[in-house]
Design a protein around this motif. Structure first.
Motif, PDB file in Angstrom:
ATOM      1  N   THR A  63       0.878  -1.166   0.000  1.00  0.00           N
ATOM      2  CA  THR A  63       0.000   0.000   0.000  1.00  0.00           C
ATOM      3  C   THR A  63       0.911   1.210   0.000  1.00  0.00           C
ATOM      4  OG1 THR A  63      -1.716  -1.188   1.206  1.00  0.00           O
ATOM      5  CG2 THR A  63      -1.837   1.213   1.229  1.00  0.00           C
ATOM      6  N   ILE A  64       0.670   2.133  -0.908  1.00  0.00           N
ATOM      7  CA  ILE A  64       1.573   3.270  -1.076  1.00  0.00           C
ATOM      8  C   ILE A  64       0.819   4.600  -1.052  1.00  0.00           C
ATOM      9  CG2 ILE A  64       3.319   1.981  -2.371  1.00  0.00           C
ATOM     10  CD1 ILE A  64       1.555   4.050  -4.612  1.00  0.00           C
ATOM     11  N   LEU A  65       1.569   5.655  -0.798  1.00  0.00           N
ATOM     12  CA  LEU A  65       1.093   7.037  -0.953  1.00  0.00           C
ATOM     13  C   LEU A  65       1.841   7.598  -2.146  1.00  0.00           C
ATOM     14  CD1 LEU A  65       1.335   8.300   2.725  1.00  0.00           C
ATOM     15  CD2 LEU A  65      -0.720   7.595   1.519  1.00  0.00           C
ATOM     16  N   PHE A  66       1.119   8.288  -3.058  1.00  0.00           N
ATOM     17  CA  PHE A  66       1.791   8.830  -4.229  1.00  0.00           C
ATOM     18  C   PHE A  66       1.367  10.275  -4.466  1.00  0.00           C
ATOM     19  CE2 PHE A  66      -2.057   6.789  -5.719  1.00  0.00           C
ATOM     20  CZ  PHE A  66      -2.542   7.591  -6.729  1.00  0.00           C
ATOM     21  N   SER A  67       2.151  10.968  -5.269  1.00  0.00           N
ATOM     22  CA  SER A  67       1.886  12.375  -5.575  1.00  0.00           C
ATOM     23  C   SER A  67       0.496  12.545  -6.163  1.00  0.00           C
ATOM     24  CB  SER A  67       2.915  12.906  -6.572  1.00  0.00           C
ATOM     25  OG  SER A  67       4.208  12.829  -6.031  1.00  0.00           O
ATOM     26  N   LYS A  68      -0.164  13.599  -5.768  1.00  0.00           N
ATOM     27  CA  LYS A  68      -1.583  13.824  -6.072  1.00  0.00           C
ATOM     28  C   LYS A  68      -1.928  13.753  -7.561  1.00  0.00           C
ATOM     29  CE  LYS A  68      -4.873  16.428  -3.810  1.00  0.00           C
ATOM     30  NZ  LYS A  68      -5.234  17.587  -3.047  1.00  0.00           N
ATOM     31  N   TYR A  69      -1.194  14.393  -8.418  1.00  0.00           N
ATOM     32  CA  TYR A  69      -1.568  14.460  -9.828  1.00  0.00           C
ATOM     33  C   TYR A  69      -0.613  13.674 -10.721  1.00  0.00           C
ATOM     34  CZ  TYR A  69      -4.751  17.946  -8.126  1.00  0.00           C
ATOM     35  OH  TYR A  69      -5.736  18.584  -7.434  1.00  0.00           O
ATOM     36  N   PHE A  81      -7.329   1.698 -12.974  1.00  0.00           N
ATOM     37  CA  PHE A  81      -5.955   1.601 -12.509  1.00  0.00           C
ATOM     38  C   PHE A  81      -5.229   2.889 -12.845  1.00  0.00           C
ATOM     39  CE2 PHE A  81      -7.304  -2.718 -13.468  1.00  0.00           C
ATOM     40  CZ  PHE A  81      -6.924  -3.396 -12.325  1.00  0.00           C
ATOM     41  N   THR A  82      -4.102   3.102 -12.180  1.00  0.00           N
ATOM     42  CA  THR A  82      -3.218   4.218 -12.493  1.00  0.00           C
ATOM     43  C   THR A  82      -1.820   3.654 -12.658  1.00  0.00           C
ATOM     44  OG1 THR A  82      -4.575   5.697 -11.126  1.00  0.00           O
ATOM     45  CG2 THR A  82      -2.373   6.469 -11.709  1.00  0.00           C
ATOM     46  N   ILE A  83      -1.109   4.122 -13.666  1.00  0.00           N
ATOM     47  CA  ILE A  83       0.284   3.715 -13.835  1.00  0.00           C
ATOM     48  C   ILE A  83       1.153   4.931 -13.537  1.00  0.00           C
ATOM     49  CG2 ILE A  83       0.345   4.140 -16.324  1.00  0.00           C
ATOM     50  CD1 ILE A  83       2.143   1.575 -16.463  1.00  0.00           C
ATOM     51  N   ILE A  84       2.102   4.745 -12.619  1.00  0.00           N
ATOM     52  CA  ILE A  84       2.950   5.847 -12.163  1.00  0.00           C
ATOM     53  C   ILE A  84       4.413   5.419 -12.197  1.00  0.00           C
ATOM     54  CG2 ILE A  84       1.181   6.874 -10.685  1.00  0.00           C
ATOM     55  CD1 ILE A  84       2.495   5.531  -8.299  1.00  0.00           C
ATOM     56  N   LYS A  85       5.296   6.396 -12.149  1.00  0.00           N
ATOM     57  CA  LYS A  85       6.722   6.116 -12.012  1.00  0.00           C
ATOM     58  C   LYS A  85       7.007   5.822 -10.540  1.00  0.00           C
ATOM     59  CE  LYS A  85       8.380   9.208 -15.613  1.00  0.00           C
ATOM     60  NZ  LYS A  85       9.241  10.356 -15.864  1.00  0.00           N
ATOM     61  N   GLN A  86       7.974   4.973 -10.290  1.00  0.00           N
ATOM     62  CA  GLN A  86       8.338   4.687  -8.902  1.00  0.00           C
ATOM     63  C   GLN A  86       8.765   5.968  -8.178  1.00  0.00           C
ATOM     64  OE1 GLN A  86      10.463   1.144  -6.869  1.00  0.00           O
ATOM     65  NE2 GLN A  86      12.105   2.444  -7.646  1.00  0.00           N
ATOM     66  N   SER A  87       9.376   6.908  -8.884  1.00  0.00           N
ATOM     67  CA  SER A  87       9.829   8.155  -8.252  1.00  0.00           C
ATOM     68  C   SER A  87       8.660   9.031  -7.776  1.00  0.00           C
ATOM     69  CB  SER A  87      10.726   8.943  -9.200  1.00  0.00           C
ATOM     70  OG  SER A  87      10.027   9.262 -10.377  1.00  0.00           O
ATOM     71  N   ASP A  88       7.433   8.773  -8.258  1.00  0.00           N
ATOM     72  CA  ASP A  88       6.250   9.514  -7.797  1.00  0.00           C
ATOM     73  C   ASP A  88       5.664   8.937  -6.520  1.00  0.00           C
ATOM     74  OD1 ASP A  88       6.319  11.395  -9.844  1.00  0.00           O
ATOM     75  OD2 ASP A  88       5.111  10.150 -11.182  1.00  0.00           O
ATOM     76  N   ILE A  89       6.188   7.798  -6.062  1.00  0.00           N
ATOM     77  CA  ILE A  89       5.723   7.196  -4.824  1.00  0.00           C
ATOM     78  C   ILE A  89       6.410   7.895  -3.661  1.00  0.00           C
ATOM     79  CG2 ILE A  89       5.639   5.086  -3.442  1.00  0.00           C
ATOM     80  CD1 ILE A  89       5.531   3.534  -6.111  1.00  0.00           C
ATOM     81  N   LEU A  90       5.613   8.386  -2.730  1.00  0.00           N
ATOM     82  CA  LEU A  90       6.131   9.138  -1.596  1.00  0.00           C
ATOM     83  C   LEU A  90       6.491   8.243  -0.415  1.00  0.00           C
ATOM     84  CD1 LEU A  90       3.507  12.020  -1.730  1.00  0.00           C
ATOM     85  CD2 LEU A  90       5.811  11.990  -2.738  1.00  0.00           C
ATOM     86  N   ALA A  91       5.693   7.162  -0.203  1.00  0.00           N
ATOM     87  CA  ALA A  91       5.938   6.306   0.963  1.00  0.00           C
ATOM     88  C   ALA A  91       5.216   4.975   0.785  1.00  0.00           C
ATOM     89  CB  ALA A  91       5.431   6.980   2.235  1.00  0.00           C
ATOM     90  N   ILE A  92       5.713   3.970   1.489  1.00  0.00           N
ATOM     91  CA  ILE A  92       5.036   2.680   1.608  1.00  0.00           C
ATOM     92  C   ILE A  92       4.360   2.672   2.958  1.00  0.00           C
ATOM     93  CG2 ILE A  92       5.323   0.189   1.725  1.00  0.00           C
ATOM     94  CD1 ILE A  92       7.823   0.518  -0.043  1.00  0.00           C
ATOM     95  N   VAL A  93       3.066   2.371   2.984  1.00  0.00           N
ATOM     96  CA  VAL A  93       2.293   2.363   4.223  1.00  0.00           C
ATOM     97  C   VAL A  93       2.376   0.961   4.824  1.00  0.00           C
ATOM     98  CG1 VAL A  93       0.017   2.708   5.246  1.00  0.00           C
ATOM     99  CG2 VAL A  93       0.731   4.098   3.300  1.00  0.00           C
ATOM    100  N   GLU A  94       2.804   0.890   6.066  1.00  0.00           N
ATOM    101  CA  GLU A  94       2.909  -0.413   6.742  1.00  0.00           C
ATOM    102  C   GLU A  94       1.847  -0.568   7.795  1.00  0.00           C
ATOM    103  OE1 GLU A  94       6.940  -0.639   8.133  1.00  0.00           O
ATOM    104  OE2 GLU A  94       7.650  -1.143   6.153  1.00  0.00           O
TER     105      GLU A  94
END
Length: 94
Positions: A63-69, A81-94
């Motif tokens: 489960t991740i948090l990613f940049s809004k847009y 679905f949404t396809i994003i770059k890994q660099s747009d992922i802000l955090a992994i939620v544990e």
């Protein structure tokens, strides 16, 4: 569904959250902001992107948090679905 993202791309599915106002009204999804929390459903292999080696940190099921847009939205078999770059992922939620 069999989606194989390329390079440093990650396919995510939004985690539906029910949003309530302080007074207890439930907001429909059309009135809510774009979700920033998602579940990873597919991960690209990484590799060399723009001359830099990219190691994939996220894995399917995270489960991740990613940049809004960030990312591009699409539908497969009626699911969004949404396809994003890994660099747009802000955090992994544990």
């Amino acid at each position: 569904m069999n989606i194989k993202p390329l390079f440093d791309k990650v396919v995510v599915e939004s985690v539906q959250t029910e949003e309530k106002t302080k007074s207890g009204f439930i907001l429909p999804s059309s009135a809510q902001e774009k979700p920033q929390t998602a579940r990873v459903v597919a991960v690209g292999p990484g590799g060399t992107v723009d001359g830099k080696d990219v190691k994939m940190v996220v894995k399917v099921g995270d489960t991740i948090l990613f940049s809004k847009y960030s990312g591009s939205e699409f539908k497969v078999d009626g699911k969004e679905f949404t396809i994003i770059k890994q660099s747009d992922i802000l955090a992994i939620v544990e």
